[in-house]
Design a protein around this motif. Structure first.
Motif, mmCIF file in Angstrom:
data_model
loop_
_atom_site.group_PDB
_atom_site.id
_atom_site.type_symbol
_atom_site.label_atom_id
_atom_site.label_comp_id
_atom_site.label_asym_id
_atom_site.label_seq_id
_atom_site.Cartn_x
_atom_site.Cartn_y
_atom_site.Cartn_z
ATOM 1 N N ILE A 106 0.873 -1.238 0.037
ATOM 2 C CA ILE A 106 -0.111 0.044 0.119
ATOM 3 C C ILE A 106 0.915 1.192 0.059
ATOM 4 O O ILE A 106 0.529 2.409 -0.871
ATOM 5 C CB ILE A 106 -0.860 0.154 1.386
ATOM 6 C CG1 ILE A 106 -1.975 -1.080 1.199
ATOM 7 C CG2 ILE A 106 -1.722 1.195 1.178
ATOM 8 C CD1 ILE A 106 -2.821 -1.203 -0.097
ATOM 9 N N ARG A 107 1.999 1.181 0.745
ATOM 10 C CA ARG A 107 2.875 2.381 0.921
ATOM 11 C C ARG A 107 3.532 2.542 -0.909
ATOM 12 O O ARG A 107 3.529 3.615 -1.113
ATOM 13 C CB ARG A 107 3.946 1.974 1.855
ATOM 14 C CG ARG A 107 3.747 2.500 3.220
ATOM 15 C CD ARG A 107 4.844 2.543 4.245
ATOM 16 N NE ARG A 107 5.683 1.408 3.886
ATOM 17 C CZ ARG A 107 5.472 0.175 4.876
ATOM 18 N NH1 ARG A 107 4.394 0.189 5.612
ATOM 19 N NH2 ARG A 107 6.399 -0.729 4.863
ATOM 20 N N ALA A 108 3.750 1.221 -1.321
ATOM 21 C CA ALA A 108 4.466 1.424 -2.652
ATOM 22 C C ALA A 108 3.331 2.003 -3.676
ATOM 23 O O ALA A 108 3.836 2.952 -4.484
ATOM 24 C CB ALA A 108 4.803 0.203 -3.110
ATOM 25 N N ALA A 109 1.950 1.744 -3.428
ATOM 26 C CA ALA A 109 1.161 2.375 -4.358
ATOM 27 C C ALA A 109 1.064 3.907 -4.048
ATOM 28 O O ALA A 109 0.637 4.615 -5.131
ATOM 29 C CB ALA A 109 -0.326 1.530 -4.172
ATOM 30 N N ASP A 110 0.939 4.329 -2.965
ATOM 31 C CA ASP A 110 1.070 5.625 -2.462
ATOM 32 C C ASP A 110 2.176 6.483 -3.173
ATOM 33 O O ASP A 110 1.930 7.498 -3.835
ATOM 34 C CB ASP A 110 1.204 5.836 -0.970
ATOM 35 C CG ASP A 110 -0.015 5.775 -0.271
ATOM 36 O OD1 ASP A 110 -1.127 5.840 -0.866
ATOM 37 O OD2 ASP A 110 0.064 5.683 0.902
ATOM 38 N N ILE A 111 3.322 5.776 -3.101
ATOM 39 C CA ILE A 111 4.444 6.428 -3.824
ATOM 40 C C ILE A 111 4.313 6.580 -5.460
ATOM 41 O O ILE A 111 4.541 7.524 -5.869
ATOM 42 C CB ILE A 111 5.790 5.540 -3.339
ATOM 43 C CG1 ILE A 111 6.050 5.691 -1.983
ATOM 44 C CG2 ILE A 111 7.052 6.085 -4.368
ATOM 45 C CD1 ILE A 111 7.377 4.768 -1.511
ATOM 46 N N ILE A 112 3.787 5.551 -6.028
ATOM 47 C CA ILE A 112 3.540 5.519 -7.424
ATOM 48 C C ILE A 112 2.581 6.706 -7.818
ATOM 49 O O ILE A 112 2.416 7.445 -8.458
ATOM 50 C CB ILE A 112 3.024 4.172 -7.954
ATOM 51 C CG1 ILE A 112 4.315 2.974 -7.657
ATOM 52 C CG2 ILE A 112 2.750 4.164 -9.631
ATOM 53 C CD1 ILE A 112 4.096 1.816 -8.200
ATOM 54 N N ALA A 113 1.425 6.445 -6.808
ATOM 55 C CA ALA A 113 0.245 7.390 -6.935
ATOM 56 C C ALA A 113 0.727 9.067 -6.827
ATOM 57 O O ALA A 113 0.448 9.840 -7.473
ATOM 58 C CB ALA A 113 -0.972 7.473 -6.062
ATOM 59 N N ASN A 114 1.503 9.191 -5.970
ATOM 60 C CA ASN A 114 2.174 10.514 -5.587
ATOM 61 C C ASN A 114 3.084 11.047 -6.986
ATOM 62 O O ASN A 114 3.191 12.140 -7.275
ATOM 63 C CB ASN A 114 2.891 10.781 -4.346
ATOM 64 C CG ASN A 114 1.942 10.624 -3.288
ATOM 65 O OD1 ASN A 114 0.771 11.231 -3.184
ATOM 66 N ND2 ASN A 114 2.345 10.211 -1.921
ATOM 67 N N ARG A 115 3.798 10.019 -7.527
ATOM 68 C CA ARG A 115 4.606 10.345 -8.523
ATOM 69 C C ARG A 115 3.665 10.743 -9.801
ATOM 70 O O ARG A 115 3.881 11.568 -10.390
ATOM 71 C CB ARG A 115 5.368 9.213 -9.065
ATOM 72 C CG ARG A 115 6.284 9.290 -10.268
ATOM 73 C CD ARG A 115 7.262 10.136 -10.400
ATOM 74 N NE ARG A 115 8.265 10.231 -11.313
ATOM 75 C CZ ARG A 115 8.640 11.136 -11.833
ATOM 76 N NH1 ARG A 115 8.583 12.487 -11.428
ATOM 77 N NH2 ARG A 115 9.535 11.177 -13.053
ATOM 78 N N ILE A 116 2.632 9.947 -10.031
ATOM 79 C CA ILE A 116 1.728 10.348 -11.014
ATOM 80 C C ILE A 116 1.236 11.609 -10.913
ATOM 81 O O ILE A 116 0.993 12.587 -12.097
ATOM 82 C CB ILE A 116 0.998 9.147 -11.483
ATOM 83 C CG1 ILE A 116 1.523 8.155 -11.791
ATOM 84 C CG2 ILE A 116 -0.451 9.645 -12.265
ATOM 85 C CD1 ILE A 116 0.582 6.582 -11.731
ATOM 86 N N SER A 122 2.173 19.167 -12.636
ATOM 87 C CA SER A 122 3.368 19.712 -13.354
ATOM 88 C C SER A 122 3.364 19.740 -14.802
ATOM 89 O O SER A 122 4.160 20.024 -15.495
ATOM 90 C CB SER A 122 4.777 19.227 -12.919
ATOM 91 O OG SER A 122 5.084 18.852 -11.540
ATOM 92 N N LYS A 123 2.231 19.096 -15.162
ATOM 93 C CA LYS A 123 1.764 19.112 -16.539
ATOM 94 C C LYS A 123 3.115 18.471 -17.273
ATOM 95 O O LYS A 123 3.409 18.707 -18.490
ATOM 96 C CB LYS A 123 1.565 20.314 -17.197
ATOM 97 C CG LYS A 123 0.389 21.279 -16.620
ATOM 98 C CD LYS A 123 -0.102 22.511 -17.518
ATOM 99 C CE LYS A 123 -1.386 23.217 -16.776
ATOM 100 N NZ LYS A 123 -2.068 22.430 -15.860
ATOM 101 N N ASP A 124 3.493 17.233 -16.752
ATOM 102 C CA ASP A 124 4.345 16.515 -17.314
ATOM 103 C C ASP A 124 4.267 15.091 -17.599
ATOM 104 O O ASP A 124 4.907 14.179 -17.191
ATOM 105 C CB ASP A 124 5.981 16.791 -16.485
ATOM 106 C CG ASP A 124 7.121 16.123 -17.084
ATOM 107 O OD1 ASP A 124 7.086 15.811 -18.233
ATOM 108 O OD2 ASP A 124 7.765 15.362 -16.162
#
Length: 140
Positions: A106-116, A122-124
């Protein structure tokens, strides 16, 4: 997307639940197409999601929406089209809300979601396109 969706907490949650359901469906469809999953052999699905608000202003809550999509099938009233369930022998759908402090995935999913989220704000999003670990889906 209708900007008014985010003006109401329950409407926002219904949309986020819809996005979760569609993302899961697209991934399952890709796994079926790749031969990783045999849809007739799936009898139970368990989802583990980060804790979040669960009240919506819609007809179904998330677990029921997932069950409808994968076990029963859905009818699109606007286009008068029935979408068959992708797992015809599915018996049950479980949904567990988990604290990210307790589960590493779940923490890993949070990290990925935050990256996205960072790339989106940032419109990137182009930096994510073409990477096999990310599949961007445009929703209405």
């Amino acid at each position: 997307m209708n900007p008014n969706i985010f003006n109401n907490k329950k409407t926002k949650q219904r949309y986020l639940d819809y996005a979760f359901k569609i993302a899961a469906k697209r991934k399952f469809e890709a796994l079926i197409k790749a031969g990783v999953i045999a849809p007739h052999n799936v009898s139970k699905i368990r989802f583990y999601a980060d804790e979040h608000a669960t009240a919506t202003d819609g007809r179904y809550e998330l677990r029921e929406a997932l069950e409808q999509e994968f076990k029963i099938g859905t009818f699109n009233w606007k286009w008068s089209v029935f979408h068959e369930p992708i797992f015809p022998n599915l018996q049950s759908v479980e949904l567990h809300f988990c604290d990210s402090k307790s589960l590493a995935l779940i923490r890993a999913a949070d990290i990925i979601a935050n990256r996205i989220y960072f790339c989106a704000t940032s419109k990137d999003l182009n930096s994510l396109r073409g990477r096999k670990e990310f599949k961007l889906i445009e929703l209405p």
